[in-house]
Design a protein around this motif. Structure first.
Motif, PDB file in Angstrom:
ATOM      1  N   SER A 140       0.825  -1.210   0.000  1.00  0.00           N
ATOM      2  CA  SER A 140       0.000   0.000   0.000  1.00  0.00           C
ATOM      3  C   SER A 140       0.858   1.259   0.000  1.00  0.00           C
ATOM      4  N   ILE A 141       1.918   1.259   0.786  1.00  0.00           N
ATOM      5  CA  ILE A 141       2.824   2.410   0.828  1.00  0.00           C
ATOM      6  C   ILE A 141       3.527   2.589  -0.520  1.00  0.00           C
ATOM      7  N   ILE A 142       3.970   1.465  -1.102  1.00  0.00           N
ATOM      8  CA  ILE A 142       4.647   1.530  -2.400  1.00  0.00           C
ATOM      9  C   ILE A 142       3.703   2.096  -3.469  1.00  0.00           C
ATOM     10  N   CYS A 143       2.435   1.672  -3.435  1.00  0.00           N
ATOM     11  CA  CYS A 143       1.463   2.166  -4.422  1.00  0.00           C
ATOM     12  C   CYS A 143       1.218   3.662  -4.256  1.00  0.00           C
ATOM     13  N   SER A 144       1.204   4.142  -3.012  1.00  0.00           N
ATOM     14  CA  SER A 144       1.027   5.584  -2.789  1.00  0.00           C
ATOM     15  C   SER A 144       2.201   6.370  -3.361  1.00  0.00           C
ATOM     16  N   ILE A 145       3.403   5.839  -3.201  1.00  0.00           N
ATOM     17  CA  ILE A 145       4.591   6.502  -3.734  1.00  0.00           C
ATOM     18  C   ILE A 145       4.579   6.477  -5.261  1.00  0.00           C
ATOM     19  N   LEU A 146       4.182   5.327  -5.848  1.00  0.00           N
ATOM     20  CA  LEU A 146       4.094   5.244  -7.307  1.00  0.00           C
ATOM     21  C   LEU A 146       3.032   6.201  -7.842  1.00  0.00           C
ATOM     22  N   SER A 147       1.923   6.302  -7.133  1.00  0.00           N
ATOM     23  CA  SER A 147       0.879   7.246  -7.539  1.00  0.00           C
ATOM     24  C   SER A 147       1.409   8.674  -7.527  1.00  0.00           C
ATOM     25  N   TYR A 148       2.234   8.986  -6.526  1.00  0.00           N
ATOM     26  CA  TYR A 148       2.856  10.312  -6.454  1.00  0.00           C
ATOM     27  C   TYR A 148       3.816  10.531  -7.621  1.00  0.00           C
ATOM     28  N   LEU A 149       4.596   9.509  -7.954  1.00  0.00           N
ATOM     29  CA  LEU A 149       5.565   9.640  -9.045  1.00  0.00           C
ATOM     30  C   LEU A 149       4.875   9.860 -10.387  1.00  0.00           C
ATOM     31  N   PHE A 150       3.673   9.300 -10.539  1.00  0.00           N
ATOM     32  CA  PHE A 150       2.955   9.445 -11.803  1.00  0.00           C
ATOM     33  C   PHE A 150       1.835  10.474 -11.701  1.00  0.00           C
ATOM     34  N   ALA A 151       2.032  11.451 -10.819  1.00  0.00           N
ATOM     35  CA  ALA A 151       1.069  12.546 -10.705  1.00  0.00           C
ATOM     36  C   ALA A 151       1.326  13.621 -11.747  1.00  0.00           C
ATOM     37  N   GLY A 152       2.429  13.504 -12.482  1.00  0.00           N
ATOM     38  CA  GLY A 152       2.723  14.463 -13.537  1.00  0.00           C
ATOM     39  C   GLY A 152       3.565  15.643 -13.098  1.00  0.00           C
ATOM     40  N   VAL A 153       4.199  15.532 -11.924  1.00  0.00           N
ATOM     41  CA  VAL A 153       5.028  16.624 -11.411  1.00  0.00           C
ATOM     42  C   VAL A 153       6.503  16.299 -11.603  1.00  0.00           C
ATOM     43  N   ASN A 154       6.933  15.194 -11.079  1.00  0.00           N
ATOM     44  CA  ASN A 154       8.329  14.773 -11.220  1.00  0.00           C
ATOM     45  C   ASN A 154       8.381  13.245 -11.253  1.00  0.00           C
ATOM     46  N   PRO A 155       8.451  12.637 -12.450  1.00  0.00           N
ATOM     47  CA  PRO A 155       8.647  13.250 -13.779  1.00  0.00           C
ATOM     48  C   PRO A 155       7.393  13.964 -14.272  1.00  0.00           C
ATOM     49  N   GLU A 156       7.607  14.883 -15.203  1.00  0.00           N
ATOM     50  CA  GLU A 156       6.498  15.664 -15.738  1.00  0.00           C
ATOM     51  C   GLU A 156       5.604  14.794 -16.614  1.00  0.00           C
ATOM     52  N   ALA A 157       4.352  15.231 -16.746  1.00  0.00           N
ATOM     53  CA  ALA A 157       3.362  14.448 -17.485  1.00  0.00           C
ATOM     54  C   ALA A 157       3.784  14.220 -18.932  1.00  0.00           C
ATOM     55  N   LYS A 158       4.362  15.225 -19.561  1.00  0.00           N
ATOM     56  CA  LYS A 158       4.743  15.092 -20.974  1.00  0.00           C
ATOM     57  C   LYS A 158       5.800  14.002 -21.162  1.00  0.00           C
ATOM     58  N   ALA A 159       6.649  13.799 -20.146  1.00  0.00           N
ATOM     59  CA  ALA A 159       7.660  12.743 -20.236  1.00  0.00           C
ATOM     60  C   ALA A 159       7.029  11.369 -20.018  1.00  0.00           C
ATOM     61  N   VAL A 160       6.092  11.279 -19.081  1.00  0.00           N
ATOM     62  CA  VAL A 160       5.434  10.005 -18.806  1.00  0.00           C
ATOM     63  C   VAL A 160       4.596   9.560 -20.000  1.00  0.00           C
ATOM     64  N   LEU A 161       3.950  10.509 -20.672  1.00  0.00           N
ATOM     65  CA  LEU A 161       3.114  10.174 -21.822  1.00  0.00           C
ATOM     66  C   LEU A 161       3.918   9.534 -22.948  1.00  0.00           C
ATOM     67  N   LYS A 162       5.203   9.829 -23.029  1.00  0.00           N
ATOM     68  CA  LYS A 162       6.047   9.286 -24.092  1.00  0.00           C
ATOM     69  C   LYS A 162       6.695   7.951 -23.694  1.00  0.00           C
ATOM     70  N   MET A 163       6.561   7.570 -22.443  1.00  0.00           N
ATOM     71  CA  MET A 163       7.177   6.320 -21.981  1.00  0.00           C
ATOM     72  C   MET A 163       6.485   5.110 -22.592  1.00  0.00           C
ATOM     73  N   LEU A 164       7.251   4.021 -22.767  1.00  0.00           N
ATOM     74  CA  LEU A 164       6.709   2.743 -23.247  1.00  0.00           C
ATOM     75  C   LEU A 164       5.932   2.909 -24.556  1.00  0.00           C
ATOM     76  N   ASP A 165       6.497   3.734 -25.423  1.00  0.00           N
ATOM     77  CA  ASP A 165       5.893   3.954 -26.735  1.00  0.00           C
ATOM     78  C   ASP A 165       4.460   4.480 -26.630  1.00  0.00           C
ATOM     79  N   GLY A 166       4.237   5.348 -25.646  1.00  0.00           N
ATOM     80  CA  GLY A 166       2.925   5.964 -25.489  1.00  0.00           C
ATOM     81  C   GLY A 166       2.036   5.315 -24.451  1.00  0.00           C
ATOM     82  N   TYR A 167       2.386   4.101 -24.017  1.00  0.00           N
ATOM     83  CA  TYR A 167       1.558   3.409 -23.025  1.00  0.00           C
ATOM     84  C   TYR A 167       1.797   3.925 -21.609  1.00  0.00           C
TER      85      TYR A 167
END
Length: 311
Positions: A140-167
């Protein structure tokens, strides 16, 4: 236990609000850390509802009752948990709103916190049913941290959108923190008394907001904005979210998965280790179990992807 959790939450939120007022710069990093804190606090209490001794009780009940009764028991406990979610959301709103300097209203903070915790609790239900208590707490703690990492702040959303060929977009769509942050930011900018859209003030924040894909010239004119789906707007650097509907959809999805896992694991434990599914051999039983797991995984991926087509 509930009282202790509320006291700790109020204390932590008070320190956050005093140390990092929203009205200053670096709004995104401060609010994202605040949401991380709320997710961490909210991820542990749900574990006691379906984990530990409660899991053993459910297994004993499954041995002498029908699947429908086990499902109704799950629904009843989930409905009862809404009261604690509401209390925690109220504690957050009444603590943070008066001292943080945000122009988002108290009701906006309450509704966003409630929706965030509704999703987080649903996810924690899955881990409580699948794993032992200590393992579920760690996951549960790990999932909260992952959710924070993919909130679009750091890394930024534009970088995450390009990861895994768009996935990588699936990671953003499945992140409760992403949806909560987008909603709070929108309410902070458009709230009663906000001057952030004044031309002189707007220029001070436009650069920071645009860097995180929140173009202040693309604020929704209506709510919900039906000009284009969510994922299409995100790719156009328009990350605003004016409502919490997607958070409740995530919460429902997580609860569906939790219910399926509960029925499967309780039936397996009650029948001696595995569910037969009416199959005539252990090989067929394992094959059907594997196919069920694959089906649920693909169903979750499909539902998360469909969030990108909402408004």
């Amino acid at each position: 236990t509930i009282v202790v959790n509320q006291i700790l939450l109020v204390f932590a939120i008070s320190l956050m609000a005093v140390a990092f007022p929203t009205i200053r710069k670096q709004v995104f990093s401060k609010l994202s850390v605040l949401i991380l804190l709320l997710s961490l606090v909210s991820g542990v209490p749900p574990l006691r509802i379906f984990g530990g001794e409660e899991k053993q009780v459910t297994i004993r009940e499954a041995a002498i009752t029908s699947h429908a009764q086990v499902l109704f028991s799950f629904i009843g406990r989930d409905i009862a948990s809404l009261l604690e979610i509401g209390i925690t959301a109220a504690s957050f709103a009444f603590t943070y709103w008066p001292i943080a300097g945000t122009t988002a209203s108290g009701s906006d903070l309450f509704s966003t916190a409630f929706a965030l915790m509704y999703a987080v609790w649903g996810l924690s239900f899955i881990w409580a049913i699948m794993f032992p208590m200590h393992t579920a707490m760690l996951v549960s703690i790990i999932c909260s941290i992952l959710s924070y990492l993919f909130a679009g702040v750091n890394p930024e959303a534009k970088a995450v959108l390009k990861m895994l060929d768009g996935y990588g977009a699936l990671m953003l769509l499945a992140s409760p923190s992403r949806w909560a942050l987008s909603t709070i930011i929108y309410r902070h900018v458009t709230g009663l008394g906000s001057n952030m859209l004044h031309p002189a003030i707007k220029g001070m924040f436009a650069g920071e907001f645009d860097a995180f894909s929140y173009n202040m010239d693309l604020l929704p004119m209506t709510c919900p904005e039906k000009t284009s789906p969510v994922l299409e707007r995100w790719r156009a650097r328009n990350s605003w979210a004016c409502h919490t509907g997607q958070l409740f959809l995530l919460g429902l999805l997580f609860r569906f998965v939790a219910a399926v896992v509960l029925l499967f694991t309780s039936s397996a434990a009650a029948s001696g280790g595995q569910v037969s599914f009416g199959a005539g051999s252990k090989l067929r039983t394992r094959l059907i179990s594997g196919l069920l797991v694959v089906f649920v995984c693909f169903f979750v991926i499909l539902e998360v992807a469909l969030l990108g087509h909402t408004y």
